[in-house]
Design an enzyme around this catalytic site. Structure first.
Site, PDB file in Angstrom:
ATOM      1  N   CYS A  99      -3.343   4.866   9.715  1.00 33.79           N
ATOM      2  CA  CYS A  99      -2.068   4.323  10.189  1.00 33.79           C
ATOM      3  C   CYS A  99      -1.425   5.224  11.241  1.00 33.79           C
ATOM      4  O   CYS A  99      -0.237   5.088  11.542  1.00 33.79           O
ATOM      5  CB  CYS A  99      -1.106   4.134   9.020  1.00 33.79           C
ATOM      6  SG  CYS A  99      -1.715   3.006   7.758  1.00 33.79           S
ATOM      7  N   CYS A 105       7.912   3.348   5.671  1.00 35.46           N
ATOM      8  CA  CYS A 105       7.065   3.175   4.495  1.00 35.46           C
ATOM      9  C   CYS A 105       7.883   2.830   3.267  1.00 35.46           C
ATOM     10  O   CYS A 105       7.341   2.383   2.260  1.00 35.46           O
ATOM     11  CB  CYS A 105       6.244   4.430   4.242  1.00 35.46           C
ATOM     12  SG  CYS A 105       7.240   5.899   3.921  1.00 35.46           S
ATOM     13  N   CYS A 120      -0.738   8.616   7.126  1.00 34.63           N
ATOM     14  CA  CYS A 120      -2.120   8.406   6.701  1.00 34.63           C
ATOM     15  C   CYS A 120      -3.014   8.252   7.928  1.00 34.63           C
ATOM     16  O   CYS A 120      -2.577   7.749   8.974  1.00 34.63           O
ATOM     17  CB  CYS A 120      -2.215   7.161   5.828  1.00 34.63           C
ATOM     18  SG  CYS A 120      -1.413   7.330   4.210  1.00 34.63           S
ATOM     19  N   CYS A 172       0.843  -1.202   0.000  1.00 34.33           N
ATOM     20  CA  CYS A 172       0.000   0.000   0.000  1.00 34.33           C
ATOM     21  C   CYS A 172       0.875   1.247   0.000  1.00 34.33           C
ATOM     22  O   CYS A 172       0.626   2.194  -0.753  1.00 34.33           O
ATOM     23  CB  CYS A 172      -0.917  -0.025   1.222  1.00 34.33           C
ATOM     24  SG  CYS A 172      -2.097   1.349   1.294  1.00 34.33           S
ATOM     25  N   CYS A 173       1.904   1.254   0.846  1.00 32.87           N
ATOM     26  CA  CYS A 173       2.822   2.394   0.905  1.00 32.87           C
ATOM     27  C   CYS A 173       3.529   2.603  -0.434  1.00 32.87           C
ATOM     28  O   CYS A 173       3.778   3.744  -0.844  1.00 32.87           O
ATOM     29  CB  CYS A 173       3.863   2.182   2.006  1.00 32.87           C
ATOM     30  SG  CYS A 173       3.240   2.374   3.694  1.00 32.87           S
TER      31      CYS A 173
END
Length: 235
Positions: free
Chosen positions: A196, A221, A193, A110-111
């Site tokens: 997170c 990340c 985010c 995702c990162c």
């Protein structure tokens, strides 16, 4: 070394970067450290660009600050980069909207989509980039210096606040009326985010609220991880 000495060193380094490493830009994620650098660059009228990565899941407080920064420092507009829509759609449709909670691999994937790939585009054509990294922020940042060759991206990387303490960052912000993310007033020292990031408790590490379900050793990340052997030119 006093804050005055550190500030003088940081200002001298920024002057050198602007003079010798153009084109160069600051990666501004709107954390306290990045706001110190934003203020220094804009107030000194340095020819240094500013960019930010909008992951699509930033806290509303970050977007509020982004607007404030644009109004406070019109001489240095921020260029914003977004994730590739096709890649993001594929990830979410295959794994789920909050799949990053399920494993380190899915979180890093995702990162990569939301941060790493947009960073590559942001750095394209630059000779160097600037970050707000500080050594005391994380166990993964203990070996960083104020300048190094970013072998993964093929350009110089500068960390002008590497020696600053959190206390010194806030001393500078308050003394110079630098705008900052209101989440910092809610015990959130490290902001990423929204899903997170969470507040920390008294005595916790300043990055304990980032990816809190993972071990400290994996809490990056990928923006500042050296995946390739480091090469240090004389710069």
């Amino acid at each position: 070394m006093s804050l005055a000495d550190k500030l003088a060193h940081t200002e001298a380094l920024l002057d050198t970067i602007a003079r010798d490493h153009a084109p160069v830009a600051l990666a501004n994620s709107f954390g306290a450290e990045d706001m110190v650098l934003m203020h220094l660059i804009a107030s000194r009228k340095l020819p240094i660009g500013i960019f930010s990565l909008d992951t699509g899941r930033l806290p509303v407080e970050t977007y509020t600050l982004m607007q404030q920064v644009g109004e406070r420092y019109p001489s240095h507009p921020i260029r914003v980069y977004y994730p590739d829509a096709t890649a993001l759609e594929a990830y979410v449709n295959q794994n789920g909207i909050n799949a990053f909670y399920n494993s380190v691999e899915l979180r890093k994937s995702c990162c990569h989509i939301r941060k790493i790939e947009p960073l590559k585009r942001a750095l394209n054509g630059l000779s160097a980039w600037i970050t707000g990294l500080r050594r005391e922020q994380s166990p993964t940042r203990q070996d960083l210096t104020d300048r190094e060759f970013d072998a993964d991206n093929g350009l110089m990387k500068f960390n002008p606040l590497i020696e600053w303490t959190e206390k010194e960052v806030w001393e500078y912000i308050r003394a110079n009326d630098v705008p900052y993310n209101s989440l910092h007033d809610k015990h959130v020292p490290s902001i990423g985010c929204a899903p997170c990031t969470r507040p920390i408790s008294v005595g916790e590490d300043i990055r304990a609220g980032r990816w809190w379900w993972e071990n400290p050793e994996s809490k990056e990340c990928g923006l500042h991880v050296k995946a390739s052997p480091l090469k240090r030119p004389n710069a």
